[in-house]
Scaffold this motif. Structure first.
Motif, mmCIF file in Angstrom:
data_model
loop_
_atom_site.group_PDB
_atom_site.id
_atom_site.type_symbol
_atom_site.label_atom_id
_atom_site.label_comp_id
_atom_site.label_asym_id
_atom_site.label_seq_id
_atom_site.Cartn_x
_atom_site.Cartn_y
_atom_site.Cartn_z
ATOM 1 N N PRO A 1 0.683 -1.264 -0.172
ATOM 2 C CA PRO A 1 -0.048 -0.105 -0.023
ATOM 3 C C PRO A 1 0.891 1.313 -0.019
ATOM 4 O O PRO A 1 0.549 2.134 -0.566
ATOM 5 N N GLU A 2 1.980 1.176 0.766
ATOM 6 C CA GLU A 2 2.781 2.414 0.588
ATOM 7 C C GLU A 2 3.438 2.732 -0.623
ATOM 8 O O GLU A 2 3.311 3.814 -1.004
ATOM 9 N N THR A 3 3.708 1.726 -1.369
ATOM 10 C CA THR A 3 4.217 1.942 -2.738
ATOM 11 C C THR A 3 3.106 2.295 -3.668
ATOM 12 O O THR A 3 3.367 3.416 -4.163
ATOM 13 N N ALA A 4 1.979 1.861 -3.510
ATOM 14 C CA ALA A 4 0.869 2.183 -4.262
ATOM 15 C C ALA A 4 0.526 3.867 -4.284
ATOM 16 O O ALA A 4 0.300 4.558 -5.103
ATOM 17 N N GLU A 5 0.733 4.315 -3.067
ATOM 18 C CA GLU A 5 0.200 5.506 -2.918
ATOM 19 C C GLU A 5 1.421 6.528 -3.393
ATOM 20 O O GLU A 5 1.170 7.508 -3.948
ATOM 21 N N LYS A 6 2.795 6.122 -3.221
ATOM 22 C CA LYS A 6 3.795 6.905 -3.937
ATOM 23 C C LYS A 6 3.537 7.009 -5.282
ATOM 24 O O LYS A 6 3.825 8.059 -6.037
ATOM 25 N N LEU A 7 2.989 6.010 -5.900
ATOM 26 C CA LEU A 7 2.849 5.818 -7.535
ATOM 27 C C LEU A 7 1.350 6.894 -8.012
ATOM 28 O O LEU A 7 1.274 6.829 -9.106
ATOM 29 N N ILE A 8 0.703 7.338 -7.011
ATOM 30 C CA ILE A 8 -0.466 8.109 -7.285
ATOM 31 C C ILE A 8 -0.172 9.386 -7.610
ATOM 32 O O ILE A 8 0.179 10.150 -6.217
ATOM 33 N N PRO A 9 -0.254 10.066 -8.450
ATOM 34 C CA PRO A 9 0.149 11.658 -8.646
ATOM 35 C C PRO A 9 -0.834 12.450 -7.779
ATOM 36 O O PRO A 9 -1.956 12.166 -7.646
ATOM 37 N N THR A 10 -0.169 13.567 -7.292
ATOM 38 C CA THR A 10 -0.899 14.345 -6.237
ATOM 39 C C THR A 10 -0.738 15.786 -6.887
ATOM 40 O O THR A 10 -1.560 16.726 -6.371
ATOM 41 N N ASP A 11 0.167 16.320 -8.035
ATOM 42 C CA ASP A 11 0.532 17.526 -8.238
ATOM 43 C C ASP A 11 -0.246 17.822 -9.622
ATOM 44 O O ASP A 11 -0.078 18.931 -9.848
ATOM 45 N N HIS A 12 -0.808 16.908 -10.268
ATOM 46 C CA HIS A 12 -1.384 17.211 -11.559
ATOM 47 C C HIS A 12 -2.477 16.509 -12.158
ATOM 48 O O HIS A 12 -2.649 15.338 -11.765
ATOM 49 N N ARG A 13 -3.291 16.863 -12.843
ATOM 50 C CA ARG A 13 -4.617 16.239 -13.356
ATOM 51 C C ARG A 13 -4.210 15.423 -14.643
ATOM 52 O O ARG A 13 -3.297 15.470 -15.325
ATOM 53 N N PHE A 14 -4.912 14.200 -14.923
ATOM 54 C CA PHE A 14 -4.533 13.535 -16.175
ATOM 55 C C PHE A 14 -4.771 14.414 -17.391
ATOM 56 O O PHE A 14 -5.427 15.257 -17.606
ATOM 57 N N ALA A 15 -3.549 14.183 -18.132
ATOM 58 C CA ALA A 15 -3.230 14.715 -19.305
ATOM 59 C C ALA A 15 -2.459 16.355 -19.268
ATOM 60 O O ALA A 15 -2.603 16.946 -19.954
ATOM 61 N N GLU A 16 -2.696 16.665 -18.045
ATOM 62 C CA GLU A 16 -1.979 18.083 -17.965
ATOM 63 C C GLU A 16 -0.358 17.951 -18.249
ATOM 64 O O GLU A 16 0.341 18.899 -18.793
ATOM 65 N N LYS A 17 0.013 16.526 -17.884
ATOM 66 C CA LYS A 17 1.531 16.188 -18.429
ATOM 67 C C LYS A 17 1.035 15.130 -19.657
ATOM 68 O O LYS A 17 0.175 14.543 -19.400
ATOM 69 N N ARG A 18 2.207 14.769 -20.289
ATOM 70 C CA ARG A 18 2.096 14.008 -21.212
ATOM 71 C C ARG A 18 1.673 12.407 -20.636
ATOM 72 O O ARG A 18 2.465 11.996 -19.745
ATOM 73 N N PRO A 19 0.383 11.831 -20.886
ATOM 74 C CA PRO A 19 0.292 10.662 -20.038
ATOM 75 C C PRO A 19 0.753 9.367 -20.582
ATOM 76 O O PRO A 19 0.801 9.335 -21.644
ATOM 77 N N PRO A 20 1.569 8.742 -19.966
ATOM 78 C CA PRO A 20 2.330 7.559 -20.359
ATOM 79 C C PRO A 20 1.485 6.471 -20.622
ATOM 80 O O PRO A 20 0.443 6.316 -19.632
ATOM 81 N N PHE A 21 1.650 5.494 -21.608
ATOM 82 C CA PHE A 21 0.914 4.352 -21.452
ATOM 83 C C PHE A 21 1.857 3.090 -21.571
ATOM 84 O O PHE A 21 2.839 3.290 -21.955
ATOM 85 N N VAL A 22 1.370 2.235 -20.782
ATOM 86 C CA VAL A 22 2.371 1.215 -20.130
ATOM 87 C C VAL A 22 1.978 -0.190 -20.243
ATOM 88 O O VAL A 22 0.822 -0.555 -20.566
#
Ligand code: NA7
Length: 545
Positions: A318-339
């Motif tokens: 759970p700690e790693t999961a939370e770190k992987l969730i963006p908090t500073d920008h919305r979807f597509a405000e930065k170029r969204p990567p596809f993985v």
């Protein structure tokens, strides 16, 4: 298929000199030759491909559908090249680009290992003198810098970076010989589109993989698949319709737009739609999404909450999961990567995540990376730290225009352009695929610019002129349109290459065109309808024609 002209190159006195053998430069060379100009292309690298030559790291692949990214100018080419996957990996793309160059006999017009070190406009003749790294000077009437927006790799100024004794690699400068990751302790710094591609690609091979993340990104599945024989047949049968859509659609993709807004649907309907989006290919998560995704923060937040839940459901710690969730920008405000299997990778016992916001890098040591937590030792450090986007390559070519004006001085506060292809004081110089462009599927937008540039050069030639320069008013109109569009959105995170803020000291200016392709088309039509009156056309005083 019109054959390209038989102008042989390289020669030292040219109609057109193209810089850069990427997707855009190759198309520009093709179009210039086809229009009857003598033309040469110079390329710093040892081969063709541009981005697809330099970014050969494991896992590098398209996130535009292969057949929508590829060239559309030849039905024969489209028919004879069978892409293996909907989203091709780098080696297939590099093979394709080489095939195109040979198929259209373009290689003899190219010089490799030729980096431009200076380019000076000679006012009396209206010619450009372009100096290469080996001192050769090429004289050309028209100078076309197809140098790309993502071609100058950025290394952060981490203390002691050169002290590291292991292998240090940048994703955008990847070696042409294979890198042996087997059993190695590897660090990846950066979790943009490149970082999140290489991380899952090497995780199984390495002894340990430590990911240094400064900012999390909204990653969603690419949903790649092989192209079946039936799909191959259908693609060929539909070529004309595909070309028509790609040449006219807003973002240069084939995806069908949705007709509903987020809150038109009930919570259950929304979740079902989000699930459908999650399982849809690549950029359709933007182009086929709810119509208000990019305009209503509440709508965007719903989709982000769905992705956050997906991350929590995939990543077991759970700690790693939370770190992987963006908090500073919305979807597509930065170029969204596809993985592909990105979040899953963090469940492997040999993979760990370091959050640089909590524990910043202090310095590199001879053996590894020191953060506020201490030193971790590595054999290989991968810098997936991005590029000096948009203006980086143009700023490094020593370009000087009318009156000796340096482009870097004229653009000291950020780029000023007309249509993202031309700027005041640099007569006869064009830069398709440069700043104020690259909205949507890059080759489509950049190809539109190449077509415009070529048609413009033909107009100049056929009307007996040899010098063309955009008016200050036209440049001001386009540049302020770009700036106004950028001001409409407020939250882009602290560091965004969209604004150049990933590069310390670079002025914060929007480097794309948020009005996209429709605006480009509209302005191009306007130029044509008004007989190119956005430009000043003249004959050089010492013209040789
Ligand atoms: P990006 O998208 O610019 O990503 C660069 C990454 O490197 C990003 O995660 C950055 O974090 C990180 N970065 C940059 N500087 C530092 C420092 N000093 N310390 C730690 N981390 C850092 O480049 P990519 O190569 O991934 O992708 C470029 C394009 O290529 C992409 O859009 C596609 O079109 C293909 P940050 O977010 O700035 O905090």
């Amino acid at each position: 298929m019109p054959p390209v002209s038989d102008n042989t190159g390289p020669t030292d006195d040219l109609d057109v000199l193209v810089v850069g053998a990427g997707i855009t430069g190759i198309y520009q060379l093709y179009r210039a030759l086809e229009a009857g100009f003598s033309a040469t292309l110079v390329e710093a690298g040892a081969g063709v491909g541009g981005t697809w030559f330099w970014n050969r790291y494991p896992g590098a692949r398209f996130d535009s559908e292969s057949y929508t990214y590829a060239y559309l100018f030849s039905k024969e080419l489209f028919d004879e090249w069978e892409w293996q996957e909907h989203f091709a990996e780098q080696p297939e793309t590099e093979r394709y680009i080489n095939h195109v160059v040979d198929r259209f006999d373009l290689r003899r017009h190219m010089r490799f290992g030729a980096r431009v070190s200076a380019a000076e406009y000679d006012e009396p003749t209206g010619m450009w003198n372009v100096t290469l790294g080996d001192g050769t000077v090429l004289r050309t009437r028209f100078f076309i810098a197809a140098t790309g927006v993502l071609s100058v790799p950025f290394f952060p100024a981490v203390e002691g970076r050169d002290d590291f004794h292991g292998q240090s690699l940048h994703t955008g400068l990847w070696p042409s010989t294979p890198v042996d990751f087997a059993g190695k302790r590897v660090a990846v710094i950066g979790t943009g589109s490149s970082g999140v591609q290489i991380i899952p690609a090497i995780a199984d091979e390495v002894a340990s993989l430590t990911v240094y993340q400064r900012t999390a990104n909204w990653c969603t599945p690419l949903n790649n698949a092989p192209i079946t024989p039936d799909e191959q047949r259908q693609l060929r049968a539909d070529f004309e319709a595909i070309r028509e859509t790609l040449n006219t659609s807003v973002s240069g993709f084939l995806h069908t737009a949705h007709d509903r807004a987020t809150f038109d649907d009930s919570h259950e309907e929304r979740q079902a739609f989000f699930e459908k989006m999650w399982n849809s290919p690549g950029f359709s998560k933007l182009t086929s999404h709810y119509t208000d995704l990019l305009f209503d923060p509440a709508a965007n937040a719903e989709w982000c909450a769905f992705i956050a839940d997906k991350i929590r459901s995939i990543v077991s710690d759970p700690e790693t999961a939370e770190k992987l969730i963006p908090t500073d920008h919305r979807f597509a405000e930065k170029r969204p990567p596809f993985v592909t299997d990105y979040y899953e990778t963090y469940n492997k016992p040999n993979v760990s995540l370091v959050d640089l916001k909590q524990t910043p890098i202090v310095r590199m040591t001879a053996n590894g990376i020191e953060t506020a937590e201490g030193v971790r030792e590595f054999d290989i450090v991968v810098w997936a730290t991005g590029f000096d986007f948009g203006t980086g390559a143009l700023a490094r070519m020593g370009i000087r225009g009318r009156g000796g004006l340096a482009l870097t001085d004229y653009w000291a506060d950020g780029p000023k352009t007309f249509l993202g292809v031309h700027t005041v004081c640099l007569p006869n110089l064009f830069f398709p695929g440069g700043p104020h462009a690259a909205a949507g599927n890059n080759p489509r937008y950049n190809g539109d610019q190449v077509d415009f540039v070529t048609d413009t050069l033909v107009y100049v030639r056929d009307h007996g002129y040899d010098v063309i320069e955009v008016s200050a008013a036209a440049e001001e109109r386009w540049t302020s349109m770009i700036d106004r569009g950028a001001a409409l959105s407020t939250s882009f995170g602290e560091s965004s290459y969209f604004f150049g803020t990933n590069i310390p000291g670079k002025p914060r200016k929007y480097l794309l065109n948020s009005a996209g392709r429709p605006k480009l088309f509209k302005e191009i039509s306007r130029v044509r309808e008004n007989n190119y009156d956005a430009f000043e056309l003249s004959r050089a005083s010492a013209s040789s024609r």
